[in-house]
Write a protein that holds these residues in place. Structure first.
Motif, PDB file in Angstrom:
ATOM      1  N   ASP A 162       0.851  -1.184   0.000  1.00  0.00           N
ATOM      2  CA  ASP A 162       0.000   0.000   0.000  1.00  0.00           C
ATOM      3  C   ASP A 162       0.890   1.238   0.000  1.00  0.00           C
ATOM      4  O   ASP A 162       1.278   1.756   1.058  1.00  0.00           O
ATOM      5  N   ILE A 163       1.224   1.742  -1.183  1.00  0.00           N
ATOM      6  CA  ILE A 163       2.139   2.882  -1.299  1.00  0.00           C
ATOM      7  C   ILE A 163       1.527   4.134  -0.683  1.00  0.00           C
ATOM      8  O   ILE A 163       2.209   4.898   0.008  1.00  0.00           O
ATOM      9  N   ASP A 164       0.235   4.351  -0.892  1.00  0.00           N
ATOM     10  CA  ASP A 164      -0.411   5.546  -0.329  1.00  0.00           C
ATOM     11  C   ASP A 164      -0.331   5.574   1.196  1.00  0.00           C
ATOM     12  O   ASP A 164      -0.128   6.632   1.804  1.00  0.00           O
ATOM     13  N   LYS A 165      -0.509   4.416   1.801  1.00  0.00           N
ATOM     14  CA  LYS A 165      -0.429   4.344   3.268  1.00  0.00           C
ATOM     15  C   LYS A 165       0.977   4.718   3.744  1.00  0.00           C
ATOM     16  O   LYS A 165       1.141   5.442   4.734  1.00  0.00           O
ATOM     17  N   ALA A 166       1.994   4.249   3.019  1.00  0.00           N
ATOM     18  CA  ALA A 166       3.377   4.577   3.372  1.00  0.00           C
ATOM     19  C   ALA A 166       3.643   6.071   3.170  1.00  0.00           C
ATOM     20  O   ALA A 166       4.299   6.712   4.001  1.00  0.00           O
ATOM     21  N   LEU A 167       3.137   6.650   2.072  1.00  0.00           N
ATOM     22  CA  LEU A 167       3.358   8.075   1.806  1.00  0.00           C
ATOM     23  C   LEU A 167       2.688   8.943   2.869  1.00  0.00           C
ATOM     24  O   LEU A 167       3.215   9.989   3.262  1.00  0.00           O
ATOM     25  N   LYS A 168       1.527   8.508   3.334  1.00  0.00           N
ATOM     26  CA  LYS A 168       0.854   9.229   4.412  1.00  0.00           C
ATOM     27  C   LYS A 168       1.707   9.201   5.679  1.00  0.00           C
ATOM     28  O   LYS A 168       1.837  10.221   6.384  1.00  0.00           O
ATOM     29  N   GLU A 169       2.298   8.051   5.955  1.00  0.00           N
ATOM     30  CA  GLU A 169       3.173   7.920   7.115  1.00  0.00           C
ATOM     31  C   GLU A 169       4.430   8.777   6.962  1.00  0.00           C
ATOM     32  O   GLU A 169       4.897   9.411   7.908  1.00  0.00           O
ATOM     33  N   ILE A 170       4.985   8.796   5.764  1.00  0.00           N
ATOM     34  CA  ILE A 170       6.191   9.600   5.504  1.00  0.00           C
ATOM     35  C   ILE A 170       5.864  11.081   5.691  1.00  0.00           C
ATOM     36  O   ILE A 170       6.640  11.828   6.305  1.00  0.00           O
ATOM     37  N   ASN A 171       4.721  11.501   5.165  1.00  0.00           N
ATOM     38  CA  ASN A 171       4.289  12.885   5.360  1.00  0.00           C
ATOM     39  C   ASN A 171       4.176  13.209   6.846  1.00  0.00           C
ATOM     40  O   ASN A 171       4.581  14.291   7.307  1.00  0.00           O
ATOM     41  N   ARG A 172       3.641  12.268   7.611  1.00  0.00           N
ATOM     42  CA  ARG A 172       3.433  12.482   9.050  1.00  0.00           C
ATOM     43  C   ARG A 172       4.742  12.691   9.802  1.00  0.00           C
ATOM     44  O   ARG A 172       4.848  13.585  10.652  1.00  0.00           O
ATOM     45  N   VAL A 173       5.766  11.886   9.505  1.00  0.00           N
ATOM     46  CA  VAL A 173       7.017  11.958  10.280  1.00  0.00           C
ATOM     47  C   VAL A 173       7.954  13.053   9.774  1.00  0.00           C
ATOM     48  O   VAL A 173       8.955  13.356  10.432  1.00  0.00           O
ATOM     49  N   LEU A 174       7.646  13.658   8.623  1.00  0.00           N
ATOM     50  CA  LEU A 174       8.477  14.757   8.121  1.00  0.00           C
ATOM     51  C   LEU A 174       8.136  16.065   8.848  1.00  0.00           C
ATOM     52  O   LEU A 174       6.968  16.364   9.124  1.00  0.00           O
ATOM     53  N   LYS A 175       9.170  16.848   9.110  1.00  0.00           N
ATOM     54  CA  LYS A 175       8.954  18.176   9.666  1.00  0.00           C
ATOM     55  C   LYS A 175       8.322  19.085   8.609  1.00  0.00           C
ATOM     56  O   LYS A 175       8.316  18.765   7.418  1.00  0.00           O
ATOM     57  N   LYS A 176       7.825  20.215   9.038  1.00  0.00           N
ATOM     58  CA  LYS A 176       7.253  21.181   8.117  1.00  0.00           C
ATOM     59  C   LYS A 176       8.281  21.541   7.050  1.00  0.00           C
ATOM     60  O   LYS A 176       9.433  21.866   7.375  1.00  0.00           O
ATOM     61  N   ASP A 177       7.898  21.447   5.787  1.00  0.00           N
ATOM     62  CA  ASP A 177       8.786  21.718   4.647  1.00  0.00           C
ATOM     63  C   ASP A 177       9.933  20.707   4.544  1.00  0.00           C
ATOM     64  O   ASP A 177      10.938  20.983   3.877  1.00  0.00           O
ATOM     65  N   GLY A 178       9.805  19.546   5.215  1.00  0.00           N
ATOM     66  CA  GLY A 178      10.828  18.506   5.096  1.00  0.00           C
ATOM     67  C   GLY A 178      10.869  17.915   3.695  1.00  0.00           C
ATOM     68  O   GLY A 178       9.897  18.014   2.930  1.00  0.00           O
ATOM     69  N   TYR A 179      11.987  17.275   3.368  1.00  0.00           N
ATOM     70  CA  TYR A 179      12.198  16.751   2.019  1.00  0.00           C
ATOM     71  C   TYR A 179      12.001  15.231   1.971  1.00  0.00           C
ATOM     72  O   TYR A 179      12.410  14.512   2.888  1.00  0.00           O
ATOM     73  N   PHE A 180      11.414  14.786   0.876  1.00  0.00           N
ATOM     74  CA  PHE A 180      11.301  13.347   0.611  1.00  0.00           C
ATOM     75  C   PHE A 180      11.995  13.035  -0.709  1.00  0.00           C
ATOM     76  O   PHE A 180      11.718  13.667  -1.737  1.00  0.00           O
ATOM     77  N   PHE A 181      12.919  12.064  -0.669  1.00  0.00           N
ATOM     78  CA  PHE A 181      13.627  11.588  -1.857  1.00  0.00           C
ATOM     79  C   PHE A 181      13.171  10.160  -2.146  1.00  0.00           C
ATOM     80  O   PHE A 181      13.285   9.289  -1.285  1.00  0.00           O
ATOM     81  N   ALA A 182      12.672   9.923  -3.347  1.00  0.00           N
ATOM     82  CA  ALA A 182      12.194   8.585  -3.724  1.00  0.00           C
ATOM     83  C   ALA A 182      12.763   8.218  -5.085  1.00  0.00           C
ATOM     84  O   ALA A 182      12.393   8.824  -6.102  1.00  0.00           O
ATOM     85  N   SER A 183      13.640   7.237  -5.116  1.00  0.00           N
ATOM     86  CA  SER A 183      14.227   6.807  -6.392  1.00  0.00           C
ATOM     87  C   SER A 183      13.485   5.588  -6.934  1.00  0.00           C
ATOM     88  O   SER A 183      12.878   4.819  -6.189  1.00  0.00           O
ATOM     89  N   THR A 184      13.542   5.432  -8.240  1.00  0.00           N
ATOM     90  CA  THR A 184      12.898   4.299  -8.891  1.00  0.00           C
ATOM     91  C   THR A 184      13.449   4.163 -10.312  1.00  0.00           C
ATOM     92  O   THR A 184      14.446   4.807 -10.653  1.00  0.00           O
ATOM     93  N   VAL A 185      12.800   3.336 -11.115  1.00  0.00           N
ATOM     94  CA  VAL A 185      13.232   3.115 -12.499  1.00  0.00           C
ATOM     95  C   VAL A 185      12.109   3.487 -13.457  1.00  0.00           C
ATOM     96  O   VAL A 185      10.960   3.630 -13.045  1.00  0.00           O
ATOM     97  N   GLY A 186      12.468   3.627 -14.737  1.00  0.00           N
ATOM     98  CA  GLY A 186      11.478   3.893 -15.767  1.00  0.00           C
ATOM     99  C   GLY A 186      11.055   2.620 -16.468  1.00  0.00           C
ATOM    100  O   GLY A 186      11.646   1.549 -16.255  1.00  0.00           O
ATOM    101  N   LYS A 187      10.066   2.717 -17.315  1.00  0.00           N
ATOM    102  CA  LYS A 187       9.508   1.535 -17.972  1.00  0.00           C
ATOM    103  C   LYS A 187      10.494   0.877 -18.935  1.00  0.00           C
ATOM    104  O   LYS A 187      10.347  -0.307 -19.265  1.00  0.00           O
TER     105      LYS A 187
END
Length: 414
Positions: free
Chosen positions: A273-298
């Motif tokens: 559940d990616i959305d559930k994880a993103l909600k959690e990441i948003n929660r633990v980040l400070k105001k204006d905190g940064y999120f880095f997410a790497s991945t691959v293309g098709k």
């Protein structure tokens, strides 16, 4: 070497001194012919081929394979467990690597046995004192014995990760390396709290130890205890710089707004559940905190998929080939948008220039979904021949790499 398509056996030709009959091989190895026939039947040790009369033939390299089987059997692994381990280096003729793996497994087994012995001794002391029996002691012994299965699974996961890293480190055309490049893109101030989700074996930090500012407070987490153990081992000389914890990214056990930065390096597509994880990441980040997410293309590793399609197109429906579709460079912006602002994406320019077949086979077998189980001897040989012919013709196999990352800032939710 010739291949007889009618009877489906590999006919070996050449100097007879290079090969051993089943009787000769059994005598030299000190095992019975019956044992070799059984190992052949269950696919644990197949003969390297057959002579023109159809009799099994073994090579010198087969002694190395048999040695590994007998070593793992000696420490108490079942033939099924040994078979699982052998799958992960089915094409591997690097006997140094094989011996190192055996040593690692034996070390784990010895440590596990000492832990069980200690627990039994504690239980025995309780019984000898004729105190009221504490049944939790017996439950503890049972749980410790069951851990045996868990470290085998953890070992296989770590072996898979090493196979994937090995391919990219050896054959990538961009010699800077993903970990160095990605770390450089972080470009963060000197005093911050960082959380990495899915740290694996800690490679991002191992590769950049001399670049980490002293003011960074870094927490490394992974869902796999085995991966986290490897990260601790790889960073053992710098463990005072890091905090370690087993964490499910969908249920992060930290207080809200505790981190300036959260990193998810090639891990979001592994989640249910990616959305559930993103909600959690948003929660633990400070105001204006940064999120880095790497991945691959098709198009990442598309030539590899093209070659597998020639062998068995249905394999491309397995998890290992479809997993990243859940979060790719093409759809990541849309997925991140509900949780983060000012999202941007940057690609890493790279490709593979493969001059050997085996590392790519190891990579394919290391992917999720038990892909190796779909390869019988003939499919494997066909893939090896396809790859080998390309290298013979062009000198190398070109494989596209399409890798990058998103950066976003915490969005204030209503």
């Amino acid at each position: 070497m010739g291949y007889n398509k009618i009877v489906g056996v590999i006919i070996l030709e050449g100097d007879p001194k290079e090969f051993y009959s089943v009787g000769e091989f059994a005598k030299k190895a000190g095992v019975t012919i019956r044992t070799l026939r059984y190992y052949d039947k269950i696919g644990l040790l197949k003969p390297c081929g057959y002579n023109s009369l159809g009799y099994r033939l073994y090579s010198k390299q087969d002694f190395g394979i048999l040695q590994k089987i007998l070593t793992l059997k000696f420490i108490g692994l079942s033939l099924d467990e040994i078979g699982d381990i052998m799958k992960y280096d089915i094409n591997d003729n690097d006997f140094k690597k094989s011996l190192e793996i055996q040593k690692e497994i034996i070390g784990e087994k010895i440590q596990h046995m000492f832990t069980v012995i200690k627990a039994i001794d504690e239980t025995l002391q309780m019984v000898e004192k004729k105190d009221a029996l504490n049944w939790d002691k017996f439950i503890n012994v049972i749980n410790l014995i069951n851990l045996d299965k868990k470290w085998l699974e953890q070992y296989k996961n770590a072996s898979n990760l090493r196979a994937r890293i090995n391919l990219h480190e050896r054959f990538s055309t961009n010699k800077e390396g993903w970990m160095h490049w990605f770390f450089k893109q972080l470009n963060l101030p000197g005093k911050i709290n960082i959380l990495e989700l899915g740290c694996g074996d800690g490679s991002l930090w191992v590769k950049n130890l001399d670049r980490i500012p002293k003011g960074w407070n870094i927490t490394l987490t992974d869902f796999s205890g085995g991966m986290l153990k490897d990260a601790k081992k790889n960073l053992a000389n710098y463990k005072d710089r890091f905090n370690f914890n087993i964490v499910d990214a969908e249920n992060i056990p930290y207080e809200k707004e505790g981190f300036d930065v959260v990193i998810a390096n090639h891990m979001l597509y592994h989640l249910n559940d990616i959305d559930k994880a993103l909600k959690e990441i948003n929660r633990v980040l400070k105001k204006d905190g940064y999120f880095f997410a790497s991945t691959v293309g098709k198009n990442h590793m598309k030539e590899m998929r093209d070659k597998i399609r020639l062998v068995d197109e249905s394999m491309l429906e397995l998890e290992g080939f479809t997993l990243t579709k859940k979060f790719q460079l093409e759809n990541g912006m849309e997925i991140l948008n509900p949780w983060f602002n000012n999202i941007s994406m940057k690609r890493y320019k790279d490709s593979l220039k493969l001059t050997e077949v085996t590392p790519l086979i190891d990579y394919i077998f290391s992917m999720p979904g038990n892909i190796e189980e779909r390869f019988n001897k003939y499919k494997l040989k066909k893939l090896e021949n396809i790859l080998g012919d390309i290298i013979k013709d062009k000198g190398y196999i070109h494989i596209t790499k399409d890798t990058g990352f998103f950066i976003g800032r915490k969005k204030q939710l209503l």
